[in-house]
Design a protein around this motif. Structure first.
Motif, PDB file in Angstrom:
ATOM      1  N   ARG A 319      70.064  42.644 -53.215  1.00 21.40           N
ATOM      2  CA  ARG A 319      69.314  43.525 -52.310  1.00 21.40           C
ATOM      3  C   ARG A 319      68.476  42.696 -51.325  1.00 21.40           C
ATOM      4  O   ARG A 319      68.370  43.033 -50.151  1.00 21.40           O
ATOM      5  N   ARG A 320      67.904  41.610 -51.814  1.00 24.17           N
ATOM      6  CA  ARG A 320      67.123  40.744 -50.929  1.00 24.17           C
ATOM      7  C   ARG A 320      68.010  40.080 -49.880  1.00 24.17           C
ATOM      8  O   ARG A 320      67.641  39.950 -48.715  1.00 24.17           O
ATOM      9  N   ASP A 321      69.215  39.678 -50.315  1.00 22.93           N
ATOM     10  CA  ASP A 321      70.139  39.026 -49.395  1.00 22.93           C
ATOM     11  C   ASP A 321      70.612  39.988 -48.307  1.00 22.93           C
ATOM     12  O   ASP A 321      70.676  39.643 -47.126  1.00 22.93           O
ATOM     13  N   VAL A 322      70.904  41.223 -48.731  1.00 28.22           N
ATOM     14  CA  VAL A 322      71.337  42.226 -47.760  1.00 28.22           C
ATOM     15  C   VAL A 322      70.223  42.523 -46.762  1.00 28.22           C
ATOM     16  O   VAL A 322      70.444  42.648 -45.556  1.00 28.22           O
ATOM     17  N   TYR A 338      76.859  50.812 -44.051  1.00 22.06           N
ATOM     18  CA  TYR A 338      75.602  50.799 -44.792  1.00 22.06           C
ATOM     19  C   TYR A 338      75.720  51.641 -46.051  1.00 22.06           C
ATOM     20  O   TYR A 338      75.224  51.266 -47.113  1.00 22.06           O
ATOM     21  N   ASP A 339      76.398  52.782 -45.964  1.00 20.56           N
ATOM     22  CA  ASP A 339      76.549  53.657 -47.130  1.00 20.56           C
ATOM     23  C   ASP A 339      77.317  52.960 -48.244  1.00 20.56           C
ATOM     24  O   ASP A 339      76.989  53.102 -49.433  1.00 20.56           O
ATOM     25  N   GLU A 340      78.352  52.200 -47.857  1.00 20.02           N
ATOM     26  CA  GLU A 340      79.129  51.487 -48.872  1.00 20.02           C
ATOM     27  C   GLU A 340      78.283  50.389 -49.530  1.00 20.02           C
ATOM     28  O   GLU A 340      78.323  50.217 -50.753  1.00 20.02           O
ATOM     29  N   MET A 341      77.542  49.674 -48.709  1.00 17.72           N
ATOM     30  CA  MET A 341      76.681  48.628 -49.260  1.00 17.72           C
ATOM     31  C   MET A 341      75.646  49.234 -50.212  1.00 17.72           C
ATOM     32  O   MET A 341      75.422  48.731 -51.321  1.00 17.72           O
ATOM     33  N   ASN A 342      75.017  50.286 -49.778  1.00 19.11           N
ATOM     34  CA  ASN A 342      73.964  50.906 -50.574  1.00 19.11           C
ATOM     35  C   ASN A 342      74.509  51.466 -51.881  1.00 19.11           C
ATOM     36  O   ASN A 342      73.857  51.401 -52.925  1.00 19.11           O
ATOM     37  N   LYS A 343      75.722  51.999 -51.825  1.00 20.51           N
ATOM     38  CA  LYS A 343      76.329  52.559 -53.029  1.00 20.51           C
ATOM     39  C   LYS A 343      76.574  51.466 -54.073  1.00 20.51           C
ATOM     40  O   LYS A 343      76.274  51.644 -55.253  1.00 20.51           O
ATOM     41  N   LEU A 344      77.105  50.329 -53.624  1.00 22.22           N
ATOM     42  CA  LEU A 344      77.370  49.256 -54.566  1.00 22.22           C
ATOM     43  C   LEU A 344      76.072  48.686 -55.132  1.00 22.22           C
ATOM     44  O   LEU A 344      75.968  48.368 -56.319  1.00 22.22           O
ATOM     45  N   LEU A 345      75.070  48.576 -54.284  1.00 23.32           N
ATOM     46  CA  LEU A 345      73.768  48.110 -54.759  1.00 23.32           C
ATOM     47  C   LEU A 345      73.188  49.048 -55.810  1.00 23.32           C
ATOM     48  O   LEU A 345      72.680  48.618 -56.843  1.00 23.32           O
TER      49      LEU A 345
END
Length: 494
Positions: A319-322, A338-345
């Motif tokens: 999360r910090r890296d993103v 962004y939605d895909e990134m947030n979902k995986l996080l």
């Protein structure tokens, strides 16, 4: 008003009516506490009470110990005569809050008190903040903290610090006031009594010689004789004595291990110390005719804790890296939204670790490999498998019927082929036993790759980290999620 309070005694702790009581000459504890049911709370510890008494104009104190129940029935040794301004303390028999199940883990410590006499004063100074979130209001930790703090402060060259310590197999090890006439048995009572694991034939007192901290002696005692013998065997405690109650050699609480799935007698078993999985499998009658030993899932609690810590650390780093990336390449068609990134996080942050320890059950069952069991271990033995799963960056992640001679490439084609963001150079196989197989050559699509597949295996196609602004953590994150998912699916199939 001042005259009224001067001629009073204070009742504190697990009592029905705490507060100030009128004092008169000849008044005793039994005149204040007249009934167990009428004057004490249900959680009151009937074995341990303290009387705190001021001994001079400076407010210095001395501490007397008594048995609450015996004092109420007017036992002469415990029904102490009271002086003006005395404080009577009645403790709860519980330390931890029973309703919220809170422990000091939230503050970075265990549920036991600090067992260092030198640090006792610091504990007392911080007790309001620390114990409010962890202990019952009338716990030893809460009620003793100001007393320990006072005894620490009044220590001088003329009077040694009136504190002692107890460690080992007692209910509440820690630092306690050295009471007037205090003996070994009194300190054990103060600590809540012995645990089942206590070795009563021997204990040890560590004592400073002539108050010199650089010189100590270790006194071996027969605990049974000291506590239950005649008066000649009793040992009076001294300032800074440290009593250690040993545990029974090779003692362990009831250790439970669970066997589930295709065994003749699955269930929860109590094991002895040092018992191996091979021994336990014999006790369970071995495997049924439908067992798939290679696909067994072995769960260990210590591994689960490590995995959970790793997941939390990875989620935080990711999360910090993103957050630190500029997303300047997000306009490209290959980049994740962004939605895909947030979902995986979110998936990574919320996933619960399984705690799978990869084992070769056929070797263990044949006594060719040893696995010593621990408390809480669980073995899942599924039924025979006849499928191959494909997960990750394919167009249709699914499970296929296993057929000998079918290669990795064939199963990928059956799943619709690879997505654009698939990392086709890092495809790997999670074997049915949880291990990961990587081929010796980089040619994944050769026909001989069919020999690397067995029923119950999972083909994983990871994501190319280059599609995420070169976030190198993505590959690790997805692999962990896939492997956890495979373990959960294996357990869920039972």
């Amino acid at each position: 008003i001042s005259s009224q309070y001067k001629n009073s005694v204070n009742l504190i702790g697990a009592v029905v009516r705490p507060g100030s009581y009128q004092w008169h000459q000849g008044k005793r504890i039994s005149d204040v506490l007249k009934s167990v049911r009428g004057d004490l709370l249900p959680q009151a510890d009937l074995s341990y009470g303290l009387l705190v008494r001021e001994i001079n104009i400076n407010g210095d104190i001395e501490v007397h110990q008594f048995d609450v129940a015996l004092a109420i029935i007017k036992n002469s040794e415990n029904d102490l005569a009271l002086n003006a301004n005395d404080k009577i303390l009645v403790f709860s028999e519980f330390e931890e809050k029973q309703d919220e199940k809170l422990t000091l883990a939230a503050t970075g410590s265990g549920t036991k008190k600090d067992t260092s006499i030198e640090q006792a004063a610091t504990q007392g100074e911080n007790s309001n903040q620390l114990s409010a979130a962890s202990y019952t209001p009338y716990s030893r930790n809460n009620l003793l903290a100001p007393i320990i703090k006072k005894l620490k402060r009044q220590a001088s060259t003329e009077q040694a610090i009136q504190l002692v310590e107890i460690n080992g197999s007692v209910t509440y090890p820690g630092v306690y006031p050295l009471t007037i006439g205090g003996e070994v048995a009194d300190l054990v009572t103060a600590a809540g009594g012995l645990l089942e694991s206590a070795y009563t034939k021997q204990a040890e007192i560590t004592r400073m010689v002539d108050g010199d901290a650089s010189k100590v002696e270790h006194i071996k005692i027969d605990f049974d004789q000291v506590v239950n013998g005649n008066e000649q065997n009793r040992i009076a405690l001294q300032s800074k004595d440290s009593l250690n109650i040993f545990a029974i050699p090779n003692w362990q609480e009831n250790v439970k291990v669970t066997l589930k799935g295709e065994l003749l007698f699955p269930g929860t078993y109590t094991i002895r110390r040092g018992e191996t999985l091979t021994n336990l499998l014999e006790r369970a009658g071995g495997f049924s005719d439908f067992a798939e030993q290679k696909a067994a899932v072995f769960i260990r609690q210590s591994v689960k804790q490590q995995e959970q810590q790793q997941l939390a650390r990875l989620a935080t780093e990711l999360r910090r890296d993103v957050a630190s990336k500029s997303f300047q390449d997000s306009v490209s068609s290959s980049a994740l939204s962004y939605d895909e990134m947030n979902k995986l996080l979110n998936d990574l942050a919320s996933v619960e670790a399984v705690g799978r320890l990869v084992i070769d059950l056929p070797l263990i069952a044949n006594n060719q490999q040893n696995l010593v069991l621990q408390d809480g271990d669980t073995l899942y033995v599924p039924s025979k498998r006849d499928s191959i799963s494909v997960v990750g960056e394919v167009n249709y992640a699914t499970t296929h019927l296993y057929k000998a001679g079918i290669s990795v490439d064939d199963y990928l084609k059956l799943s619709g082929g690879l997505k654009e963001r698939a990392d086709d150079d890092r495809i790997y196989i999670i074997k049915a036993n949880g291990s990961v197989k990587i081929p010796n050559t980089g040619n994944w699509f050769a026909v001989n790759n069919s020999e690397q597949l067995e029923a119950g295996d999972t083909i994983v196609v990871p994501m190319d980290a280059g599609h995420m602004d070169k976030l190198t953590l993505w590959s690790t994150a997805t692999q962990i999620l896939y492997q956890l998912g495979v373990a959960v699916a294996a357990i869920g199939s039972l």
